[in-house]
Design a protein around this motif. Structure first.
Motif, PDB file in Angstrom:
ATOM      1  N   LYS A  31       0.824  -1.208   0.000  1.00  0.00           N
ATOM      2  CA  LYS A  31       0.000   0.000   0.000  1.00  0.00           C
ATOM      3  C   LYS A  31       0.866   1.269   0.000  1.00  0.00           C
ATOM      4  O   LYS A  31       0.640   2.178  -0.793  1.00  0.00           O
ATOM      5  CB  LYS A  31      -0.953   0.005   1.211  1.00  0.00           C
ATOM      6  CG  LYS A  31      -1.859  -1.218   1.292  1.00  0.00           C
ATOM      7  CD  LYS A  31      -2.853  -1.131   2.448  1.00  0.00           C
ATOM      8  CE  LYS A  31      -2.225  -1.082   3.844  1.00  0.00           C
ATOM      9  NZ  LYS A  31      -1.453  -2.312   4.196  1.00  0.00           N
ATOM     10  N   SER A  32       1.844   1.300   0.911  1.00  0.00           N
ATOM     11  CA  SER A  32       2.719   2.487   0.970  1.00  0.00           C
ATOM     12  C   SER A  32       3.572   2.592  -0.289  1.00  0.00           C
ATOM     13  O   SER A  32       3.838   3.697  -0.779  1.00  0.00           O
ATOM     14  CB  SER A  32       3.633   2.428   2.199  1.00  0.00           C
ATOM     15  OG  SER A  32       2.872   2.567   3.378  1.00  0.00           O
ATOM     16  N   THR A  33       3.986   1.441  -0.811  1.00  0.00           N
ATOM     17  CA  THR A  33       4.766   1.434  -2.055  1.00  0.00           C
ATOM     18  C   THR A  33       3.942   2.084  -3.171  1.00  0.00           C
ATOM     19  O   THR A  33       4.446   2.932  -3.914  1.00  0.00           O
ATOM     20  CB  THR A  33       5.155  -0.010  -2.437  1.00  0.00           C
ATOM     21  OG1 THR A  33       5.953  -0.539  -1.387  1.00  0.00           O
ATOM     22  CG2 THR A  33       5.928  -0.061  -3.742  1.00  0.00           C
ATOM     23  N   PHE A  46       2.418  11.283   4.173  1.00  0.00           N
ATOM     24  CA  PHE A  46       3.234  10.105   4.473  1.00  0.00           C
ATOM     25  C   PHE A  46       2.733   9.311   5.677  1.00  0.00           C
ATOM     26  O   PHE A  46       2.207   9.886   6.629  1.00  0.00           O
ATOM     27  CB  PHE A  46       4.678  10.521   4.758  1.00  0.00           C
ATOM     28  CG  PHE A  46       5.405  11.012   3.547  1.00  0.00           C
ATOM     29  CD1 PHE A  46       5.907  10.121   2.613  1.00  0.00           C
ATOM     30  CD2 PHE A  46       5.591  12.368   3.344  1.00  0.00           C
ATOM     31  CE1 PHE A  46       6.589  10.573   1.501  1.00  0.00           C
ATOM     32  CE2 PHE A  46       6.270  12.835   2.222  1.00  0.00           C
ATOM     33  CZ  PHE A  46       6.763  11.935   1.302  1.00  0.00           C
ATOM     34  N   GLN A  47       2.966   7.998   5.616  1.00  0.00           N
ATOM     35  CA  GLN A  47       2.699   7.158   6.789  1.00  0.00           C
ATOM     36  C   GLN A  47       3.643   7.567   7.928  1.00  0.00           C
ATOM     37  O   GLN A  47       3.246   7.616   9.086  1.00  0.00           O
ATOM     38  CB  GLN A  47       2.883   5.678   6.430  1.00  0.00           C
ATOM     39  CG  GLN A  47       2.618   4.752   7.599  1.00  0.00           C
ATOM     40  CD  GLN A  47       2.521   3.284   7.175  1.00  0.00           C
ATOM     41  OE1 GLN A  47       2.700   2.937   6.014  1.00  0.00           O
ATOM     42  NE2 GLN A  47       2.251   2.422   8.146  1.00  0.00           N
ATOM     43  N   TYR A  48       4.889   7.845   7.566  1.00  0.00           N
ATOM     44  CA  TYR A  48       5.868   8.274   8.571  1.00  0.00           C
ATOM     45  C   TYR A  48       6.403   9.646   8.166  1.00  0.00           C
ATOM     46  O   TYR A  48       7.428   9.740   7.496  1.00  0.00           O
ATOM     47  CB  TYR A  48       7.011   7.257   8.673  1.00  0.00           C
ATOM     48  CG  TYR A  48       6.520   5.872   9.004  1.00  0.00           C
ATOM     49  CD1 TYR A  48       6.041   5.579  10.275  1.00  0.00           C
ATOM     50  CD2 TYR A  48       6.491   4.863   8.033  1.00  0.00           C
ATOM     51  CE1 TYR A  48       5.559   4.318  10.579  1.00  0.00           C
ATOM     52  CE2 TYR A  48       6.013   3.591   8.338  1.00  0.00           C
ATOM     53  CZ  TYR A  48       5.549   3.330   9.610  1.00  0.00           C
ATOM     54  OH  TYR A  48       5.066   2.087   9.910  1.00  0.00           O
ATOM     55  N   LEU A  64      -3.634   9.641   1.323  1.00  0.00           N
ATOM     56  CA  LEU A  64      -3.351   9.710   2.764  1.00  0.00           C
ATOM     57  C   LEU A  64      -2.961   8.318   3.237  1.00  0.00           C
ATOM     58  O   LEU A  64      -3.801   7.422   3.321  1.00  0.00           O
ATOM     59  CB  LEU A  64      -4.587  10.216   3.518  1.00  0.00           C
ATOM     60  CG  LEU A  64      -5.224  11.504   2.975  1.00  0.00           C
ATOM     61  CD1 LEU A  64      -6.420  11.912   3.831  1.00  0.00           C
ATOM     62  CD2 LEU A  64      -4.206  12.640   2.945  1.00  0.00           C
ATOM     63  N   ASP A  65      -1.670   8.155   3.528  1.00  0.00           N
ATOM     64  CA  ASP A  65      -1.163   6.828   3.883  1.00  0.00           C
ATOM     65  C   ASP A  65      -1.233   6.609   5.392  1.00  0.00           C
ATOM     66  O   ASP A  65      -0.434   7.155   6.140  1.00  0.00           O
ATOM     67  CB  ASP A  65       0.270   6.669   3.377  1.00  0.00           C
ATOM     68  CG  ASP A  65       0.736   5.218   3.455  1.00  0.00           C
ATOM     69  OD1 ASP A  65      -0.070   4.341   3.855  1.00  0.00           O
ATOM     70  OD2 ASP A  65       1.906   4.960   3.115  1.00  0.00           O
ATOM     71  N   GLU A  66      -2.170   5.799   5.817  1.00  0.00           N
ATOM     72  CA  GLU A  66      -2.359   5.455   7.231  1.00  0.00           C
ATOM     73  C   GLU A  66      -2.346   6.687   8.127  1.00  0.00           C
ATOM     74  O   GLU A  66      -1.670   6.732   9.148  1.00  0.00           O
ATOM     75  CB  GLU A  66      -1.313   4.417   7.684  1.00  0.00           C
ATOM     76  CG  GLU A  66      -1.357   3.189   6.795  1.00  0.00           C
ATOM     77  CD  GLU A  66      -1.312   1.865   7.525  1.00  0.00           C
ATOM     78  OE1 GLU A  66      -1.331   1.846   8.757  1.00  0.00           O
ATOM     79  OE2 GLU A  66      -1.283   0.850   6.816  1.00  0.00           O
ATOM     80  N   THR A  67      -3.136   7.661   7.695  1.00  0.00           N
ATOM     81  CA  THR A  67      -3.271   8.899   8.459  1.00  0.00           C
ATOM     82  C   THR A  67      -3.833   8.609   9.851  1.00  0.00           C
ATOM     83  O   THR A  67      -3.666   9.395  10.775  1.00  0.00           O
ATOM     84  CB  THR A  67      -4.174   9.868   7.670  1.00  0.00           C
ATOM     85  OG1 THR A  67      -3.446  10.250   6.513  1.00  0.00           O
ATOM     86  CG2 THR A  67      -4.556  11.094   8.430  1.00  0.00           C
TER      87      THR A  67
HETATM   88 MG    MG Z   1       2.182   1.142   4.705  1.00  0.00          MG
END
Ligand code: MG
Ligand code: ADP
Length: 254
Positions: A42-44, A86-88, A169-172
């Motif tokens: 997912k993040s990729t 970003f997730q992070y 929105l990655d794992e906001t």
């Molecule tokens: Mg991820």
């Protein structure tokens, strides 16, 4: 109305294939949720759409209104209306939040056009109030020493200021307690509208109680394996992700 079409996309990192023939389309005005177990890619996917240089696209394409964006640098993609939270989120010591946002907005203006300071601060304070971010955060370095929840709220502040056509929105929701989650969801819901297409990447259904998606997609081993309406998220909540590993079909909605 703009749209993004991802066609038969394959992506590798260090010769390891992470995304394997993924298809996905979304348009301005729609909210899509992408759910799936950790390690699904997912993040990729989010980073590849944004143009992260570490990932190699080995097949397929990503089109914005019919034009491939794969040859564009991340800043060019941003200028065409793409935004990634970003997730992070990264910390940027030495750069104040206000200066960072101002530079980001300035970079989008046509050459020779200057962003008015009073206008900028008026807009900034309006968006900060919406997200319940205290004023002293304008002077603090970007994300430095911010709590997990503050970093996520700060990502949504960037989104609110930049007004992109598409926001991923990655794992906001990760690392947020329920109060912070509600504030973030309220912010996103306020920004929601015909001019903004949103892709919400989330592992848990919880966020989708507060930001109700139009479409839900399940990602597993680098592919979208199932798409449906918002009720699909509830099925996943009830059944978890184990059915993916056994190949057993997720039960149809009642
Ligand atoms: Mg991820
Ligand atoms: P998700 O966001 O769905 O949890 P990711 O996209 O973060 O999944 O990761 C998918 C797979 O790709 C994982 O196996 C992860 O270890 C690998 N991966 C992602 N980024 C990198 C990287 N920079 N270097 C090496 N492997 C990576």
């Amino acid at each position: 109305m703009s749209s993004i079409a991802i066609q038969d996309l394959s992506v590798s990192i260090q010769n390891q294939e992470i995304i394997r023939g993924l298809d996905l389309e979304f348009s301005q005005g729609e909210v899509h949720a992408i759910m799936g177990p950790n390690g699904s890619g997912k993040s990729t996917l989010a980073k590849v759409i944004a143009g992260h240089p570490d990932y190699e696209v080995t097949g397929g394409d990503i089109f914005l209104d019919g034009e491939s964006i794969l040859g564009l640098e991340p800043d060019e993609r941003a200028r065409r209306g793409l935004f990634l939270a970003f997730q992070y989120p990264m910390e940027i010591p030495g750069v104040s939040n206000a200066n960072f946002l101002r530079a980001a907005l300035q970079a989008r203006l046509p050459e020779g056009e200057e962003l008015e300071a009073t206008e900028f601060y008026q807009r900034l304070y309006e968006k900060m109030d919406l997200l319940e971010i205290p004023r002293q955060f304008t002077a603090r370095a970007v994300n430095e020493g911010f709590s997990g929840g503050e970093k996520k709220r700060n990502e949504i502040l960037q989104l609110a200021m930049l007004e992109p056509a598409f926001a991923i929105l990655d794992e906001t929701d990760s690392g947020l307690d329920i109060d912070a989650l509600k504030i973030v969801a309220k912010g996103v819901n306020t920004l929601r509208g015909p001019g903004l297409g949103i892709v919400l990447i989330t592992h848990y259904q919880r966020l989708l109680n507060h930001i109700v998606p139009d479409y839900v997609h399940v990602m597993f081993e680098g592919k979208i394996v199932r798409s449906g309406g918002k009720e699909l998220a509830l099925e996943l909540e009830a059944k978890g992700y184990d059915w993916l590993k056994t190949g057993e079909p997720v039960p149809a909605s009642a």
